[in-house]
Each structure stands twice: as structure tokens, then as C-alpha cells.
Write a protein that holds these residues in place. Structure first.
Motif, PDB file in Angstrom:
ATOM      1  N   LEU B  55     -81.976  26.199  12.004  1.00 30.64           N
ATOM      2  CA  LEU B  55     -82.322  27.747  12.249  1.00 30.64           C
ATOM      3  C   LEU B  55     -81.337  28.240  11.047  1.00 30.64           C
ATOM      4  O   LEU B  55     -81.727  29.336  10.500  1.00 30.64           O
ATOM      5  N   VAL B  56     -80.258  27.785  10.593  1.00 38.26           N
ATOM      6  CA  VAL B  56     -79.550  28.383   9.544  1.00 38.26           C
ATOM      7  C   VAL B  56     -80.378  28.085   8.275  1.00 38.26           C
ATOM      8  O   VAL B  56     -80.535  28.840   7.395  1.00 38.26           O
ATOM      9  N   ALA B  57     -80.973  26.568   7.906  1.00 35.99           N
ATOM     10  CA  ALA B  57     -81.933  26.714   7.044  1.00 35.99           C
ATOM     11  C   ALA B  57     -83.130  27.514   6.926  1.00 35.99           C
ATOM     12  O   ALA B  57     -83.509  28.049   5.715  1.00 35.99           O
ATOM     13  N   GLU B  58     -83.505  27.893   8.011  1.00 34.54           N
ATOM     14  CA  GLU B  58     -84.715  28.956   8.287  1.00 34.54           C
ATOM     15  C   GLU B  58     -84.106  30.503   8.065  1.00 34.54           C
ATOM     16  O   GLU B  58     -84.867  31.380   7.872  1.00 34.54           O
ATOM     17  N   GLY B  59     -82.629  30.532   7.867  1.00 32.51           N
ATOM     18  CA  GLY B  59     -82.247  31.984   7.653  1.00 32.51           C
ATOM     19  C   GLY B  59     -82.227  32.630   8.967  1.00 32.51           C
ATOM     20  O   GLY B  59     -82.028  34.015   8.755  1.00 32.51           O
ATOM     21  N   LYS B  60     -82.353  32.023  10.270  1.00 35.82           N
ATOM     22  CA  LYS B  60     -82.503  32.824  11.351  1.00 35.82           C
ATOM     23  C   LYS B  60     -80.818  32.876  11.760  1.00 35.82           C
ATOM     24  O   LYS B  60     -80.635  31.782  12.667  1.00 35.82           O
ATOM     25  N   LYS B  61     -80.176  33.729  11.449  1.00 37.00           N
ATOM     26  CA  LYS B  61     -78.545  34.005  11.634  1.00 37.00           C
ATOM     27  C   LYS B  61     -78.364  34.003  13.184  1.00 37.00           C
ATOM     28  O   LYS B  61     -77.586  33.224  13.794  1.00 37.00           O
ATOM     29  N   THR B  62     -78.788  34.995  13.985  1.00 37.82           N
ATOM     30  CA  THR B  62     -78.461  35.420  15.332  1.00 37.82           C
ATOM     31  C   THR B  62     -78.845  34.015  16.175  1.00 37.82           C
ATOM     32  O   THR B  62     -77.960  33.779  16.845  1.00 37.82           O
ATOM     33  N   GLN B  63     -79.991  33.493  15.869  1.00 39.25           N
ATOM     34  CA  GLN B  63     -80.389  32.644  16.812  1.00 39.25           C
ATOM     35  C   GLN B  63     -79.499  31.176  16.339  1.00 39.25           C
ATOM     36  O   GLN B  63     -78.935  30.647  17.228  1.00 39.25           O
ATOM     37  N   ALA B  64     -79.276  31.135  15.202  1.00 45.59           N
ATOM     38  CA  ALA B  64     -78.391  29.934  14.811  1.00 45.59           C
ATOM     39  C   ALA B  64     -77.005  30.004  15.418  1.00 45.59           C
ATOM     40  O   ALA B  64     -76.419  29.211  15.960  1.00 45.59           O
ATOM     41  N   MET B  65     -76.530  31.438  15.503  1.00 48.75           N
ATOM     42  CA  MET B  65     -75.290  31.563  16.049  1.00 48.75           C
ATOM     43  C   MET B  65     -75.348  31.344  17.900  1.00 48.75           C
ATOM     44  O   MET B  65     -74.147  30.753  18.283  1.00 48.75           O
ATOM     45  N   LEU B  66     -76.345  31.782  18.372  1.00 45.81           N
ATOM     46  CA  LEU B  66     -76.793  31.328  19.803  1.00 45.81           C
ATOM     47  C   LEU B  66     -76.475  29.663  20.203  1.00 45.81           C
ATOM     48  O   LEU B  66     -75.807  29.492  20.812  1.00 45.81           O
ATOM     49  N   ALA B  67     -77.154  29.392  19.049  1.00 44.54           N
ATOM     50  CA  ALA B  67     -77.090  27.663  19.302  1.00 44.54           C
ATOM     51  C   ALA B  67     -75.819  27.102  19.107  1.00 44.54           C
ATOM     52  O   ALA B  67     -75.444  26.225  19.774  1.00 44.54           O
TER      53      ALA B  67
END
Lengths: 188, 230
Positions: B55-67
Motif C-alpha cells: 500500500l505504501v508502494a502504491e501511495g495509499k497512506k490511510t489504508q497503509a496506516m490501517l494495515a
């Protein structure tokens, strides 16, 4: 006997007869059939021992299909072979050991080491670890820390139970359930 | 078969399995369960971490933070699990140690009881003293008996010795008579019919004694020398 190395069998040395088409057809003549089933029995034992394979599924097992021929053992022949294995205590119906009612004849627990030999291994391990007289969970034998690195580590529950029942017959173990239904064994 | 039985009567353990064993089995089963969930949590945590990385690689910060939050929670739970396991292991170890201690105490108890029983059988110091005294008496009596018997034997010996010396005398006498037979007979005891005594020196002394005996018993000396050369 010339052995052929199969691509999908890694380094397992298939016997020469594995390349013969008649080997994949159940032979009508009783004497020939007995010989054929015996050869299959040996092959299955060696194959499963080599790959540390405990359970084979009659319908799925790739061993019954030789892609290079291309031939495969028909289902009736597989069933006859399975019965042959079971009557010669080279295998058990995997679902029969645990659930006594209406066992499905599909999964075969291959005994490339006899139940008695497995029982010996477990007892030896129990003796070496000073577990005689103490209680162990059946699950602990299968994947517990204490059993790590043992030959029976990761073996199917059905096999472990069969071996423990053998030990119980020899009066070297008692299989019991606790009040909460957990299954355990006490080595004697 | 044993399993079926156990299923029907849950409270009744089979022979050589007691309530302690059952309780211990419960503890160990729980430990196994904890180990399984610990493994599960570990796997989930690593998966969440993997998801967060993509997710970080894809630039999806909020979702990455949730994960990552899931990852952190699973990691914490896994640690809790490990703590529980450690505590259970300690408990199991101390129970097993306590069982051993109980075994030791039981063994001591039976040992002491056995010792007491044996001492009772021995019957205390007085009994031993009495026994020792009795043994002395008995020994003395035995020695007396032995001495007595030895004395009787001595009597016999004396008799035998006297007989022996008498026989010796007789033997000496007979040799003398032989000598007399060669030389002109002078002794009164010598009868004229004792001529063939020349043959008597050849047989061994035993025969000689026998001969003399026979001679004394029968009194007829003429018959005896005839027997000797055979």
C-alpha cells in the motif's frame, strides 16, 4: 533394473515398470494381478517414504498418472490397489482411524513405516525425553515444541492415533480425554 | 475404543489416569491452543505488514496506516500469547516438580514405615542382648559337647593304640621267630612245624599283619604260611 528420473518426481527413482502401459491397467489374470498389485504396493511405499507423504487421495494422487505414457490407473484399479494395501497393512483408510462411522474410501494413510514401527519411534522419543508416566497432548506430539525434529513431527493425526492405540495395546500408553474433551496420552 | 468410552463418561478417567493427569492434560491442551493462536497471529501480522508495504508502494497512506495498525495489534496479541504460554509452561513445570516432590515424600514414608517394621521384627535392644547372651550359652554348650565327643574319641584312640602296639609286638615276635627258624630254634613258642616261614618275608607288611592276626585267632601256624604265596 533401469531407473528413470521423472521431472515431477524430483530425484525419486521410478522403477522401470512405471514406464510400461500394462502396469496402468488392472490385469485380469489373478496371478499376474497379484504380482502387479505387489509392485504397486512397493512403489507407493517407496514413493511416499521418499517424499514423506502420509496421505494420498485416490482420485488426486499424481503417482497414478504417468504423463509420459500417457496413461493413468483407472479408479476401480486404484480402489483394488487401495484394498490390497489395506489388507497387507501397508495402508489404512485415513478417515477410518478417527471417525468410525461410514468411512469414506478416498484418502489413504500410507504406512511406509508400519504402525508398530511408528509406535516404537514415539515410545523411544517418550523414553528419551523422560515422558514415561507423564501426560502429553496428542496435538503436542504432532506439532509441539518437544516433538520438533522427530520423524513423526507433522504426521497426520490419524497416524499418531493409530500408533498410540498400538502403544495402548502394548500397555505402554493410555489414551484418554480430559473433562474438557481434550485428547491426551499418558505414557506408561 | 478408549476414546468412545471416554466420550460417554467424561468424568471417569481410565485406570492409571487420575484427576491430576486430567488437569495437567487440560493445561497442556491450553498451551497447545495458545501456541496455535500465537502462530496464527504471527502469520497474520506478517501478512498485514506485507499489505502495508504494497500500500505504501502504491501511495495509499490511510489504508497503509490501517494495515500497520492491524500489524501492530496482531504483534501485541502475539506477544501476549507468548507471555501466556511462558506462564503456563512455568505452571506445568512447577506442577510436575510438585508431583516429583510428592513422590519423594511418599517414597520416604514407605521407606520409614518399612524400617520401623523391620526394627519391630528385630525386637529392640533388649531382645538383641538376650539373643547374644543365649548365643554365648549355646556356644559354650556346643563347645562342651564337642570336647566330650573328642574325649570319647581319645579313648577309642588309646584302645586302638594299645591294640596297634600289641600287634607290633606280635609282628616283631614273628620276625624273631623267622630268624630263629633259620638259626637253630631256641624259643619255646616256636613249634617244629613252622618250617616254611622262609616265604613270609616276601609279602608286604599288611599281609604280614593279617597273617599275624590270623595266626593269633586260629592259633594254628602251620596253615597260614601255605596261604601267603598265592
Amino acid at each position: 533394473m533401469t531407473a528413470v528420473v521423472m521431472a515431477d518426481g524430483k530425484d525419486f527413482q521410478f522403477p522401470a515398470f512405471y514406464q510400461l502401459p500394462p502396469f496402468f491397467t488392472l490385469q485380469p489374470h489373478a496371478g499376474v494381478r497379484a504380482k502387479q498389485l505387489e509392485l504397486w504396493k512397493q512403489l507407493i511405499s517407496e514413493y511416499c517414504s521418499f517424499h514423506r507423504l502420509f496421505i494420498i487421495n485416490l482420485t488426486e494422487e499424481p503417482l497414478f498418472r504417468n504423463a509420459s505414457l500417457p496413461r493413468q490407473l483407472p479408479f476401480e484399479a486404484r480402489l483394488a490397489l487401495a484394498e490390497h494395501l489395506v489388507t497387507h497393512s501397508a495402508a489404512l483408510w485415513a478417515d477410518e482411524v478417527e471417525a468410525k462411522e461410514a468411512p469414506k474410501k478416498e484418502r489413504l494413510l500410507v504406512l511406509w513405516r508400519s504402525v508398530s514401527a511408528w509406535a516404537d519411534l514415539i515410545l523411544q522419543w517418550a523414553t528419551e525425553n523422560a515422558l514415561i508416566g507423564s501426560v502429553e497432548t496428542v496435538q503436542g506430539l504432532i506439532d509441539g515444541e518437544a516433538a520438533q525434529g522427530q520423524e513423526f513431527y507433522g504426521a497426520p493425526r490419524a497416524l499418531i492415533m493409530a500408533a498410540l492405540q498400538e502403544l495402548q495395546r502394548r500397555n505402554r500408553a493410555t489414551i484418554f480425554r480430559s473433562s474438557t474433551g481434550a485428547e491426551g496420552v499418558k505414557f506408561l | 475404543m478408549g476414546q468412545l468410552f471416554a466420550k460417554k463418561h467424561k468424568a471417569e478417567p481410565p485406570p492409571n489416569v487420575d484427576q491430576d493427569d486430567m488437569a495437567l492434560l487440560d493445561l497442556k491442551t491450553h498451551r497447545d491452543k495458545l501456541q496455535q493462536s500465537s502462530r496464527k497471529l504471527e502469520q497474520r501480522a506478517s501478512k498485514s505488514h506485507e499489505v502495508a508495504r504494497t500500500l505504501v508502494a502504491e501511495g495509499k497512506k490511510t489504508q497503509a496506516m490501517l494495515a500497520l495498525r492491524r500489524w501492530e495489534q496482531q504483534k501485541r496479541l502475539g506477544e501476549d500469547c507468548q507471555n501466556h504460554i511462558a506462564r503456563l509452561q512455568e505452571l506445568i513445570a512447577s506442577i510436575e516438580m510438585a508431583q516429583l516432590t510428592k513422590g519423594t515424600v511418599d517414597a520416604l514414608k514407605t521407606g520409614v514405615a518399612m524400617m520401623k517394621r523391620i526394627q519391630q521384627d528385630i525386637g529392640g535392644v533388649d531382645q538383641v542382648q538376650r539373643l547374644l547372651g543365649e548365643q554365648e550359652e549355646v556356644q559354650e554348650a556346643q563347645q562342651e559337647i564337642a570336647a566330650m565327643l573328642a574325649g570319647e574319641g581319645g579313648v577309642e584312640d588309646a584302645e586302638m593304640l594299645s591294640e596297634f602296639s600289641r600287634l607290633q609286638e606280635e609282628a616283631a615276635l614273628s620276625t624273631l621267630t623267622k630268624a630263629d627258624a633259620e638259626a637253630p630254634a631256641t624259643t619255646e613258642t616256636l613249634a617244629p612245624d613252622t618250617v616254611p616261614v622262609e616265604e613270609t618275608p616276601q609279602p608286604v607288611s599288611e599281609d604280614k599283619v593279617e597273617l599275624v592276626e590270623k595266626a593269633t585267632v586260629s592259633g594254628t601256624r602251620a596253615a597260614t604260611p601255605a596261604l601267603v604265596p598265592a
